[in-house]
Design an enzyme around this catalytic site. Structure first.
Site, PDB file in Angstrom:
ATOM      1  CB  CYS A  16      43.569  35.312  37.992  1.00  0.00           C
ATOM      2  SG  CYS A  16      44.974  35.642  39.092  1.00  0.00           S
TER       3      CYS A  16
ATOM      4  CD  GLU B  99      38.403  40.176  39.711  1.00  0.00           C
ATOM      5  OE1 GLU B  99      38.559  41.214  39.020  1.00  0.00           O
ATOM      6  OE2 GLU B  99      38.877  39.066  39.411  1.00  0.00           O
TER       7      GLU B  99
END
Length: 271
Positions: free
Chosen positions: A2, A114
């Site tokens: 993350c 992402e």
């Protein structure tokens, strides 16, 4: 992993969702659609109130700095590298072992970003026609629109170069716990592109479902064997992912437009 996420919910909403008992309005943060390492972020945690006679833990909404600085660190310079902690090793890594036992938190988010390198871009790199392949960002969020409750850890660090009464003498920093990405189908997959979270990236933030919030936040739970089951990922199929503008790749860009869903990846050859 993350490395970037969005957090636009109002603190008043978070207080209600997580049944927070203590929150200081002076710590209010602006909505952030492009949260990057070292930024200030909201965290839900339980600990006794400072200077309170009753030492019972109180659920609080606090503002922490993203990028954990171990209590024993000489300087905070490595904070940007400590934004994630792996669920598989968090119980024995020196930087995370103590926070895992007694300083666990929830980092509320709308979802996380992402980046995916498409097959066409990868082939250009292999052929030497492109040194830095272009990546398409995706936004991953709960399919039902609920808050993404990321499992986190927090730690205190004392800046010994400052006097005790200096407002920045103590740093409170945090890290997001990550786990293996789901390989099963997404709850809502894009028409073109990845159909599982593992297609996007092999890691993902560990999402805590509401039935685990109380146990995760409870500082009285310090037995590693009792805590490890809380690191198990929730059942799959709860997430959706969709392509968003490449503008999110620049941390200076920030606004709700970053979450707007594109009808397809910005390059048709991405997959």
């Amino acid at each position: 992993m993350c490395g970037r996420y969005a957090a636009s919910r109002r603190p008043e909403d978070l207080v209600g969702i997580f049944e927070v008992e203590k929150w200081e309005p002076k710590e209010t943060l602006e909505p952030d659609w492009n949260v990057a390492p070292t930024k200030e972020v909201y965290a839900i945690l339980e600990r006794p109130l400072k200077d309170a006679g009753d030492r019972a833990p109180v659920r609080q909404l606090r503002t922490l700095r993203w990028g954990l600085v171990p209590s024993w660190a000489k300087t905070p310079e490595g904070a940007a590298r400590m934004i994630n902690a792996r669920a598989e090793t968090v119980h024995d890594k020196p930087s995370f072992r103590r926070p895992f036992l007694t300083r666990r938190c929830i980092l509320p988010a709308d979802g996380y970003y992402e980046w995916v390198t498409g097959s066409g871009e990868r082939q250009l790199e292999v052929e030497g026609k492109k040194k830095r392949p272009r990546k398409q960002p995706y936004f991953v969020t709960p399919a039902d629109g609920s808050v993404f409750a990321m499992a986190g850890l927090y730690e205190f660090w004392r800046d010994r170069t400052l006097p005790d009464d200096h407002p920045q003498a103590w740093w409170v920093t945090c890290s997001v716990i990550t786990t293996e990405a789901e390989t099963g189908p997404l709850g809502v997959a894009p028409a073109e592109g990845p159909h599982s979270l593992a297609d996007i990236h092999p890691r993902m933030p560990l999402m805590l479902t509401p039935e685990r919030w109380d146990a995760w936040l409870d500082p009285a739970r310090t037995d590693p064997e009792e805590l490890r089951p809380l690191l198990e990922p929730p059942p799959g199929g709860r997430m959706r992912a969709y392509p968003v503008t490449t503008a999110v790749s620049n941390v200076r860009n920030n606004g709700p437009e970053l979450l707007e869903e594109l009808p397809a990846p910005e390059e048709a050859t991405l997959f």
